[in-house]
Write a protein that holds these residues in place. Sequence first.
Motif, short mmCIF file in Angstrom:
data_model
loop_
_atom_site.label_atom_id
_atom_site.label_comp_id
_atom_site.label_asym_id
_atom_site.label_seq_id
_atom_site.Cartn_x
_atom_site.Cartn_y
_atom_site.Cartn_z
N SER A 15 0.87 -1.24 -0.07
CA SER A 15 0.00 0.04 0.06
C SER A 15 0.82 1.24 -0.01
O SER A 15 0.23 2.43 0.03
N SER A 16 2.12 1.01 -0.06
CA SER A 16 2.85 2.50 0.21
C SER A 16 4.21 2.07 -0.32
O SER A 16 4.74 0.83 -0.45
N GLY A 19 6.89 -1.43 -1.70
CA GLY A 19 6.03 -2.20 -1.96
C GLY A 19 5.21 -2.07 -3.08
O GLY A 19 5.17 -2.60 -4.05
N ALA A 37 -1.68 -5.73 2.53
CA ALA A 37 -1.38 -4.66 3.16
C ALA A 37 -2.76 -4.30 4.18
O ALA A 37 -3.74 -5.08 4.11
N ASP A 64 -3.12 -8.17 7.96
CA ASP A 64 -2.11 -7.72 8.93
C ASP A 64 -1.24 -8.63 9.18
O ASP A 64 -1.59 -9.59 9.75
N ARG A 66 1.06 -9.30 11.20
CA ARG A 66 1.33 -9.92 12.75
C ARG A 66 0.42 -10.93 13.15
O ARG A 66 0.56 -11.32 14.04
N ALA A 92 6.59 -5.94 3.95
CA ALA A 92 6.05 -5.00 4.97
C ALA A 92 6.98 -4.92 6.28
O ALA A 92 7.42 -5.89 6.56
N THR A 115 6.02 -7.33 13.08
CA THR A 115 5.86 -6.96 11.78
C THR A 115 7.20 -7.48 11.16
O THR A 115 6.78 -8.34 10.05
N GLY A 143 15.35 -6.36 3.82
CA GLY A 143 16.37 -5.99 4.65
C GLY A 143 16.56 -4.50 4.99
O GLY A 143 15.87 -3.71 4.55
N GLY A 188 19.77 1.41 2.09
CA GLY A 188 19.81 2.65 3.05
C GLY A 188 18.73 3.52 2.73
O GLY A 188 17.48 2.97 2.80
N VAL A 190 15.47 5.50 2.03
CA VAL A 190 14.65 5.51 0.68
C VAL A 190 13.46 6.76 1.13
O VAL A 190 13.04 6.43 2.58
N VAL A 197 5.96 7.13 9.87
CA VAL A 197 5.76 6.15 10.81
C VAL A 197 6.63 6.05 11.87
O VAL A 197 6.14 5.98 12.90
P1 NDP Z 1 6.43 2.48 4.03
O1 NDP Z 1 5.96 2.87 5.48
O2 NDP Z 1 6.03 3.48 2.96
O3 NDP Z 1 5.49 1.18 3.69
C1 NDP Z 1 5.62 0.11 4.75
C2 NDP Z 1 4.62 -0.67 4.13
O4 NDP Z 1 4.47 -2.06 5.14
C3 NDP Z 1 3.02 -0.28 3.87
O5 NDP Z 1 2.67 -0.63 2.92
C4 NDP Z 1 2.33 -0.64 5.16
O6 NDP Z 1 0.95 -0.86 4.91
C5 NDP Z 1 3.02 -2.29 5.39
N1 NDP Z 1 2.89 -2.74 6.69
C6 NDP Z 1 3.10 -2.10 7.87
N2 NDP Z 1 2.76 -2.82 9.01
C7 NDP Z 1 1.93 -3.94 8.58
C8 NDP Z 1 1.33 -4.94 8.89
N3 NDP Z 1 1.24 -4.97 10.19
N4 NDP Z 1 0.69 -5.81 8.01
C9 NDP Z 1 0.68 -5.68 6.73
N5 NDP Z 1 1.37 -4.65 6.10
C10 NDP Z 1 1.93 -3.82 6.79
O7 NDP Z 1 7.76 2.09 4.17
P2 NDP Z 1 8.87 1.54 3.19
O8 NDP Z 1 8.15 1.39 1.90
O9 NDP Z 1 10.07 2.25 3.36
O10 NDP Z 1 9.09 0.00 3.83
C11 NDP Z 1 9.10 -1.18 3.31
C12 NDP Z 1 10.13 -1.96 3.79
O11 NDP Z 1 11.40 -1.34 3.54
C13 NDP Z 1 10.26 -2.14 5.29
O12 NDP Z 1 10.28 -3.41 5.66
C14 NDP Z 1 11.32 -1.10 5.79
O13 NDP Z 1 11.86 -1.58 7.10
C15 NDP Z 1 12.39 -1.36 4.54
N6 NDP Z 1 13.28 -0.35 4.49
C16 NDP Z 1 12.90 1.10 4.50
C17 NDP Z 1 13.88 1.92 4.08
C18 NDP Z 1 13.59 3.22 4.07
O14 NDP Z 1 14.74 4.19 4.24
N7 NDP Z 1 12.59 3.81 3.82
C19 NDP Z 1 15.42 1.56 4.28
C20 NDP Z 1 15.70 0.16 4.21
C21 NDP Z 1 14.77 -0.76 4.48
P3 NDP Z 1 -0.33 -0.80 5.91
O15 NDP Z 1 0.35 0.33 6.69
O16 NDP Z 1 -1.40 -0.31 4.83
O17 NDP Z 1 -0.54 -1.90 6.64
#
Ligand code: NDP
Length: 259
Positions: A15-16, A19, A37, A64, A66, A92, A115, A143, A188, A190, A197
Motif C-alpha cells: 500500500s505504500s 512495496g 497490506a 495484518d 502480525r 511489510a 511486523t 532487509g 539505506g 529511501v 511512521v
Molecule cells: P512505508 O511506510 O512507505 O511502507 C510500509 C508498508 O508496510 C506499507 O505498505 C504498510 O501497509 C506495510 N505494513 C506495515 N505494517 C504492516 C502490517 N502489520 N501488516 C501488513 N502490512 C504492513 O515504508 P517503506 O516502503 O520504506 O518500507 C518497506 C520496507 O523497506 C520495510 O521493511 C522497511 O523496514 C524497509 N526499508 C526501508 C527503508 C527506508 O529508508 N524507507 C530503508 C531500508 C529498508 P499498511 O500500513 O497499509 O498495512
Amino acid sequence: MLSVQNQVVFITGASSGIGSACARIFASAGAKLILAARRWERLQNLAAALHKDFATDVYLLQLDVRDRQAVESAISNLPPSWSDIDILINNAGKSRGLDKLHQGQFQDWEEMIDTNLKGLLYLTRYIVPKMVSRNRGHVVNIGSIAGHYTYPSGNVYCATKAAVKAISEGLKQDLLGTPIRVTSVDPGMVETEFSLVRFHGDTQRASQVYQGLTPLTPDDVADVVFFCVTRPAHVNINQVILMPVDQASPTLIHRRHSN
Ligand code: NDP
Ligand code: 8X3
C-alpha cells in the motif's frame, strides 16, 4: 533474463513506498500480483491504476502480517488460480521511535518485532512449503543497512533487520538442494512513509531526515528487486546493499545546506 510474465508475485506492504513500487515494476512486466497490506483503499487504488496501465490481474488481501491465523487463513483460502505463488516479496515493515534502548517504548518494540520479524516468518512458513513441492520459487526479503550497522537509538529496529539478514541466510541454507532462490535486498535511506511512521506522524521531523541529500526512491529499490528475480534460474543473488550516493552508513550522510 527470466520472464515474470504470468508469474504470481505476492507482495506484502504493497500500500505504500517500496512495496507499491515493486507492484508497479512487476505489473509492467506482465506478472500477476497478490497485494497485501492493512489499508484497503490504498490497495484498491493501486489495483485500479495497475489494471488501467498494464491490464494487470490483481488479487487483494487486507492483511495484518502480525496476525498468524489471518496469514494462514489468507494463504490457505487463495483461489486455485492464485495459490501457486512463484515469487514472495516480504516487504511489510516499519521502524517505530528512535529512543535509547533504556528509554524505549514497549509498544514500539512489539510492533517492530511482530511486523518485521514474526510477520516475515509467518508469510515464509505458509508460502515456501508449496514452493518446495512445486520445485520453483523465489523469496525476496527487504532487509536494511540497519541489519548490517547498528546506529544510536536504532537498537530494536536494527535488531529486527539483523534478524532478517540471519533468516535470509538460514532460508538459503535450508533450501539448498531445491531450485528455490532467496535474496535479501538491503537499502539505506529511501524516501517513503518510513520516517513518518517512525516518528508517529510528525511530518516535520520526518521530512528533516531527507533534508539536503538525494535519497533513494522506492523505484530504485524495486529495480534491484526486479533485477534479482529476473536473473537466469541458476543464479542466486544472496544479498544486495544499496545506498544513496550521499550516504556511506546510517550515520555518515552528506547533506548540502542552503542558507
Ligand atoms: P512505508 O511506510 O512507505 O511502507 C510500509 C508498508 O508496510 C506499507 O505498505 C504498510 O501497509 C506495510 N505494513 C506495515 N505494517 C504492516 C502490517 N502489520 N501488516 C501488513 N502490512 C504492513 O515504508 P517503506 O516502503 O520504506 O518500507 C518497506 C520496507 O523497506 C520495510 O521493511 C522497511 O523496514 C524497509 N526499508 C526501508 C527503508 C527506508 O529508508 N524507507 C530503508 C531500508 C529498508 P499498511 O500500513 O497499509 O498495512
Ligand atoms: C531504513 C534505513 O538507516 O533509517 O531501514 O535504518 S535506516
